[in-house]
Design a protein around this motif. Sequence first.
Motif, PDB file in Angstrom:
ATOM      1  N   UNK A 118       3.087  -5.803  -9.795  1.00  0.00           N
ATOM      2  CA  UNK A 118       2.075  -6.639  -9.143  1.00  0.00           C
ATOM      3  C   UNK A 118       1.186  -7.335 -10.169  1.00  0.00           C
ATOM      4  N   UNK A 119       0.799  -6.596 -11.208  1.00  0.00           N
ATOM      5  CA  UNK A 119      -0.075  -7.172 -12.227  1.00  0.00           C
ATOM      6  C   UNK A 119       0.620  -8.312 -12.963  1.00  0.00           C
ATOM      7  N   UNK A 120       1.892  -8.093 -13.292  1.00  0.00           N
ATOM      8  CA  UNK A 120       2.671  -9.130 -13.980  1.00  0.00           C
ATOM      9  C   UNK A 120       2.877 -10.340 -13.070  1.00  0.00           C
ATOM     10  N   UNK A 121       3.217 -10.092 -11.803  1.00  0.00           N
ATOM     11  CA  UNK A 121       3.448 -11.194 -10.857  1.00  0.00           C
ATOM     12  C   UNK A 121       2.157 -11.974 -10.604  1.00  0.00           C
ATOM     13  N   UNK A 127       0.837  -1.200   0.000  1.00  0.00           N
ATOM     14  CA  UNK A 127       0.000   0.000   0.000  1.00  0.00           C
ATOM     15  C   UNK A 127       0.878   1.259   0.000  1.00  0.00           C
ATOM     16  N   UNK A 128       1.928   1.239   0.803  1.00  0.00           N
ATOM     17  CA  UNK A 128       2.827   2.405   0.887  1.00  0.00           C
ATOM     18  C   UNK A 128       3.615   2.626  -0.414  1.00  0.00           C
ATOM     19  N   UNK A 129       3.805   1.565  -1.189  1.00  0.00           N
ATOM     20  CA  UNK A 129       4.577   1.672  -2.435  1.00  0.00           C
ATOM     21  C   UNK A 129       3.708   1.349  -3.643  1.00  0.00           C
ATOM     22  N   UNK A 130       2.393   1.614  -3.514  1.00  0.00           N
ATOM     23  CA  UNK A 130       1.441   1.120  -4.518  1.00  0.00           C
ATOM     24  C   UNK A 130       1.715   1.648  -5.931  1.00  0.00           C
ATOM     25  N   UNK A 131       1.879   2.957  -6.055  1.00  0.00           N
ATOM     26  CA  UNK A 131       1.991   3.544  -7.397  1.00  0.00           C
ATOM     27  C   UNK A 131       3.142   2.922  -8.189  1.00  0.00           C
TER      28      UNK A 131
END
Length: 231
Positions: free
Chosen positions: A167-170, A157-161
């Motif tokens: 994240x999407x690829x993983x 959440x703290x590093x979301x951007x």
Amino acid sequence: MQQLTDQSHEIDFHSEKYKDAYSRINAIVIEGEQEAHENYIQLAQLLPESEQELIRLSKMESRHKKGFEACGRNLQVTPDLQFAKEFFSGLHQNFQTAAAQGKVVTCLLIQSLIIECFAIAAYNIYIPVADDFARKITEGVVKDEYSHLNFGEVWLKEHFAESKAELEEANRQNLPLVWKMLNQVADDAKTLAMEKEALIEDFMIQYGEALGNIGFKTFEIMRLSAHGLAA
Ligand code: Y39
Ligand code: FE
Ligand code: FE
Ligand code: FE
């Protein structure tokens, strides 16, 4: 209340069929806890600012492993650890590859979101159908797993951007492995009175909530979940 949630009185924990299935499910849990222990040590190296906290989590995973080893011994079951190693090999390989490349976001998605949600779903579904000894152990463990999931949620959440694309690829690479793993153990889980549909439902609820907590919008969560299913 106990009557409503405890379905374990109908289960013969000492039948050969139960013990055979338990030799694989118990091994998966033992191996999973061992790998989680190692994964948090590697994450501690990747995230020096959270090193102490991650070492603490890794120690909790070792305690979980010891608890589940005791569950197997209590039923006089020998865990099939070779089966379990193969069961985790896909996620294990993907975690190792990401760690070697310093891809901390991918490592957190694999361990702290996917594997923790898988554990929470499995343990929640197991508790009402477990033997008395294993139920007490698992109730203690599942509380810890929520705190491990929370670590991943808070960091991401703290590093979301800056993490979103990775994240999407993983997710695309690793979520399909979870469905493969679930299918592989569905029959054994059923022997332990754990329904595949219940496991999937609980997993999707935990995982979707986690994605929402770190910042994904509802339509993105639906897309992320569908990617896993389709691939
Ligand atoms: O973070 C953790 O402690 C997780 C490693 C443990 C994984 C447990 C995996 C459970 C899957 C069981 C499947 C039963 C149907
Ligand atoms: Fe390993
Ligand atoms: Fe654990
Ligand atoms: Fe955990």
